[in-house]
Motif scaffolding. Structure first.
Motif, mmCIF file in Angstrom:
data_model
loop_
_atom_site.group_PDB
_atom_site.id
_atom_site.type_symbol
_atom_site.label_atom_id
_atom_site.label_comp_id
_atom_site.label_asym_id
_atom_site.label_seq_id
_atom_site.Cartn_x
_atom_site.Cartn_y
_atom_site.Cartn_z
ATOM 1 N N LYS A 98 0.918 -1.291 -0.018
ATOM 2 C CA LYS A 98 -0.019 -0.076 0.016
ATOM 3 C C LYS A 98 0.818 1.167 0.032
ATOM 4 O O LYS A 98 0.535 2.246 -0.733
ATOM 5 N N GLU A 99 2.003 1.325 0.766
ATOM 6 C CA GLU A 99 2.944 2.481 0.950
ATOM 7 C C GLU A 99 3.586 2.422 -0.476
ATOM 8 O O GLU A 99 3.674 3.763 -1.016
ATOM 9 N N ARG A 102 1.350 4.570 -2.637
ATOM 10 C CA ARG A 102 1.006 5.783 -2.096
ATOM 11 C C ARG A 102 2.306 6.700 -2.519
ATOM 12 O O ARG A 102 2.021 7.801 -2.893
#
Length: 143
Positions: A98-99, A102
């Motif tokens: 997810k990071e 992002r």
């Protein structure tokens, strides 16, 4: 070649992650890239279990983890390198992926200890899961 590098670290590994930190720093400097360093505090799993812990306690825990992360990486970071630190909670491999999305990472540098093949088969390691699921390049640094 790389402009956004993500380095996920397990702060409980302490100084054992130094080799990975140095590799990521060297790559970031060589590529004039921004380095994003992430640590993931394992979550409580279910909302039922999490409901027994006030949100302010979770916030304080994340602040403490962030502080430990900063103290761990600070000696490795040269003044001319742009570094972003972040501490989150959840399943480590999911939060790493997810990071990466992002921050628009184009490389993940991840440390990995050498678990026995049987342990890796039954449990799977965070590094193995990231390698299997990442849509970008992943460099695994063995200690």
């Amino acid at each position: 070649m790389f402009k956004q590098i993500l380095l996920p670290l397990d702060i409980s590994e302490g100084e054992d992650v130094g080799k990975a930190i140095q590799a990521a720093v060297d790559l970031a400097v060589a590529n004039q890239a921004q380095l994003h360093i992430l640590t993931v505090m394992p979550g409580f799993g279910s909302p039922l279990v999490a409901s027994y812990f006030p949100q302010q306690n979770m916030s304080k825990a994340l602040e403490a983890v962030y502080s430990q992360l900063r103290d761990l990486v600070e000696p490795f970071i040269p003044e001319n390198l742009e570094v972003k630190l972040r501490a989150v909670e959840g399943k480590p491999y999911k939060q790493i992926l997810k990071e990466a999305l992002r921050v628009h990472a184009d490389l993940i540098v991840i440390p990995s200890h050498s678990p026995k093949a049987v342990e890796r088969f039954f449990l799977g390691s965070t590094a193995a899961r990231v390698v299997e699921r990442a849509e970008i390049s992943v460099m695994v640094i063995r200690d």
